[in-house]
Design an enzyme around this catalytic site. Structure first.
Site, PDB file in Angstrom:
ATOM      1  N   TYR A   1      50.995  38.188  68.614  1.00 11.66           N
ATOM      2  CA  TYR A   1      51.947  38.074  67.234  1.00 11.66           C
ATOM      3  C   TYR A   1      52.118  36.737  66.952  1.00 11.66           C
ATOM      4  CZ  TYR A   1      55.135  39.177  63.575  1.00 11.66           C
ATOM      5  OH  TYR A   1      55.870  39.614  62.487  1.00 11.66           O
TER       6      TYR A   1
ATOM      7  N   PHE B   1      41.300  32.334  35.988  1.00 10.47           N
ATOM      8  CA  PHE B   1      40.637  33.503  36.599  1.00 10.47           C
ATOM      9  C   PHE B   1      42.126  34.657  36.624  1.00 10.47           C
ATOM     10  CE2 PHE B   1      40.191  36.215  40.372  1.00 10.47           C
ATOM     11  CZ  PHE B   1      38.988  36.521  39.963  1.00 10.47           C
ATOM     12  N   THR B   2      41.855  35.833  36.498  1.00  5.96           N
ATOM     13  CA  THR B   2      42.648  36.814  36.380  1.00  5.96           C
ATOM     14  C   THR B   2      43.676  36.585  37.314  1.00  5.96           C
ATOM     15  OG1 THR B   2      41.428  38.101  37.872  1.00  5.96           O
ATOM     16  CG2 THR B   2      41.092  38.305  35.596  1.00  5.96           C
TER      17      THR B   2
ATOM     18  N   ASP C   1      40.859  25.830  43.563  1.00  2.00           N
ATOM     19  CA  ASP C   1      40.589  27.274  43.646  1.00  2.00           C
ATOM     20  C   ASP C   1      39.192  26.986  44.480  1.00  2.00           C
ATOM     21  OD1 ASP C   1      39.742  29.832  44.054  1.00  2.00           O
ATOM     22  OD2 ASP C   1      40.378  30.283  41.984  1.00  2.00           O
TER      23      ASP C   1
ATOM     24  N   LYS D   1      34.816  35.429  49.410  1.00  2.63           N
ATOM     25  CA  LYS D   1      33.471  34.895  48.859  1.00  2.63           C
ATOM     26  C   LYS D   1      32.698  33.858  49.817  1.00  2.63           C
ATOM     27  CE  LYS D   1      35.987  36.787  45.230  1.00  2.63           C
ATOM     28  NZ  LYS D   1      37.025  36.265  44.901  1.00  2.63           N
TER      29      LYS D   1
ATOM     30  N   ARG E   1      31.449  43.195  31.521  1.00  4.57           N
ATOM     31  CA  ARG E   1      32.618  42.311  31.435  1.00  4.57           C
ATOM     32  C   ARG E   1      32.591  41.833  29.952  1.00  4.57           C
ATOM     33  NH1 ARG E   1      36.208  40.677  35.799  1.00  4.57           N
ATOM     34  NH2 ARG E   1      36.636  42.907  35.105  1.00  4.57           N
TER      35      ARG E   1
ATOM     36  N   PHE F   1      39.385  48.863  32.231  1.00  3.66           N
ATOM     37  CA  PHE F   1      38.062  48.714  32.610  1.00  3.66           C
ATOM     38  C   PHE F   1      37.971  49.605  34.125  1.00  3.66           C
ATOM     39  CE2 PHE F   1      38.678  45.508  35.717  1.00  3.66           C
ATOM     40  CZ  PHE F   1      39.786  44.821  35.079  1.00  3.66           C
TER      41      PHE F   1
END
Ligand code: PLP
Length: 476
Positions: A74, A126-127, A223, A266, A390, A456
């Site tokens: 933990y 970016f979203t 980012d 990524k 998109r 979407f």
């Protein structure tokens, strides 16, 4: 003329995952059941899945071996220590806090650094990043160069920050209302386009020239989601870096910043994970306080010990020069075949995906009949290849309830890391080219179900006319 030498995968296959081949009637039935929306297709019915590069990477034998060495304590897990070492060695930041994925890190960093009324300039939104900045009370301001918004414009570093736009903002609102500049490397929403080192260096100088009243300059927070892909473009395109290892370029890039958020799904080559990193002791202390509330203890941040081990090992693998040359080369291998056949795509070809310009591809379909959605559905029916819309569907409606009709109407073909071979890319290229040759047979769509938000994901469609490629629809 000498033929360009081809490069094959710099790995060999030790374990395989069979994929089911489907017949055209099966795919027609599935497309119909899914309301012609690729998000609603079962993955078992997909032959080559190019929906996203997020969490879809193939791990190496070394990463899988690391999974067996999970220290599931933990507190104070050995794997957390290994992850910290990897972040310190490869990125160069002093402090690191794991999170369940990138947006977990964005949430913590935004809440710690942004106060209501602040402005957060960034090289395109970016979203999830913008959502967290706005939830913390900030206003996002786009300061990417103009070229980034034009799909046809060739520019080696289309993700660069426009320093004039940024300086104008600093002068207008003052450095005290800018907690940090948010710099994405590469820029996902511009098609995986890179930022140059020269631009980062100049950005650092600009931020240093505007100290805040607390005495520190405006921060730069990366980012860093696709930072190694960005480094490859620098190695290839920026004068003086052709012989520099990607690992050194990554270090130099990060040295101009004060910290980063990272989606491990990524470039870190794992299926789940992320982290926040900083050079500031006080920011790290706040991270450790907040992470307990939202993610887990500071030594696991919502991840299992084995997940942290796999990510630590993935960090070293992502800066392997041969791997990255093949990775970017594979995306380009697909893109060049399409360009060679005259298929309209976003230029230049970016780091993680090839984007079909659906508006030019299907110029007989008005944007109100969702050409990108129609093209993504047609590609699936033709060959079982799954891409993502998109365009008008993703853009949704504005506050006035009207559709936004965005400038870009694209189908994204995102290439997972180390998953598919170049033969798979040939199949994708053959299918897209065949559709391009028979493009008049693809008709427009109408939306028959529209959810109120993020439509979407779950919207459903029917052909405006059941003819051409949509001939199958009448039968069911
Ligand atoms: C995916 C992504 C994120 C968010 O990361 P998650 O791991 O999906 O939460 C943030 N920024 C960029 C540029 C991304 O591509």
């Amino acid at each position: 003329m000498r033929r360009e030498r081809r490069m094959a995968e710099p790995y060999k296959i030790k374990m395989v995952e069979p994929i089911k081949m489907t017949s055209r009637p099966e795919r027609e039935a599935e497309a119909w059941t899914a309301g012609l929306n690729t998000f609603l297709i079962d993955s078992e019915k997909v032959y080559i899945d190019l929906l996203t590069d997020s969490g879809t990477s193939a791990m190496s034998d070394n990463q899988w071996a690391g999974m067996m060495l999970g220290d599931e304590a933990y507190a104070g897990s050995r794997n957390w220590r290994n992850l910290w070492d990897a972040v310190e060695e490869v990125y160069g930041f002093k402090y690191m806090c794991p999170t369940h994925q990138g947006r977990g890190a964005e949430h913590l960093i935004s809440q710690i650094l942004i106060k209501p009324g602040d402005y957060v300039p960034g090289n395109m939104y970016f979203t999830t990043t913008r959502e967290h900045q706005e939830r913390a009370g900030g206003t996002f301001v786009d300061v990417v160069i103009d070229e980034a918004h034009d799909p046809r414009k060739e520019h080696p570093f289309k993700g660069n920050v426009d320093l004039d736009k940024l300086e104008a903002l600093i002068k207008k609102v003052g450095p005290d209302r800018i907690p940090y500049v948010s710099v994405a490397v590469t820029v996902n929403m511009a098609g995986g386009q890179p930022v140059s080192l020269a631009n980062l260096r100049a950005l650092r100088e600009l931020c240093d020239r505007y100290p805040r009243s607390d005495g520190r300059p405006i921060r730069i927070m990366f980012d860093a989601t696709r930072l190694a892909e960005n480094a490859y473009f620098i190695k290839e395109r920026e004068p003086g870096y052709q012989d520099t290892p990607i690992r050194s370029i990554v270090r130099e890039m990060m040295s101009y910043g004060d910290g980063c958020t990272m989606s491990g799904k990524k470039d870190n080559l794992v299926n789940i994970g992320g982290f926040a990193a900083t050079n500031e002791r006080e920011v790290y202390e706040k991270l450790t306080q907040m992470v307990v509330v939202f993610e887990g203890m500071p030594t696991y941040g919502g991840l299992a010990g084995r997940d942290m081990e796999a990510m630590a090992r993935g960090i070293y693998e992502m800066v392997d020069d041969d791997y990255m040359a093949f990775r970017i080369g594979q995306v380009r291998y697909l893109g060049r075949q399409l360009m060679g056949a005259g298929v309209p795509i976003v230029r230049p070809i970016g780091g993680h995906a090839v984007f079909l310009d659906a508006r030019a591809f299907l110029d007989h379909i008005p944007q109100s009949e969702y050409p990108a959605q129609a093209l993504a559905a047609a590609l699936y029916v033709d060959s079982g290849v799954r891409g993502m819309e998109r365009g008008n569907v993703s853009a949704g409606r504005g506050k006035d309830g009207k559709e936004r009709f965005p400038k870009l109407e694209l189908v994204r073909l995102t290439i997972p890391r180390r998953v598919y071979t170049n033969s798979h890319m040939d199949v994708v290229a053959d299918s897209v080219i065949a559709l391009y040759e028979g493009r008049e047979g693809i008709g427009g769509l109408k939306m028959v179900y529209e959810p109120p938000q993020l439509r979407f994901f779950t919207a459903r469609f029917k052909p405006v006319k059941a003819e051409g490629l949509w001939g199958f629809v009448e039968e069911r």
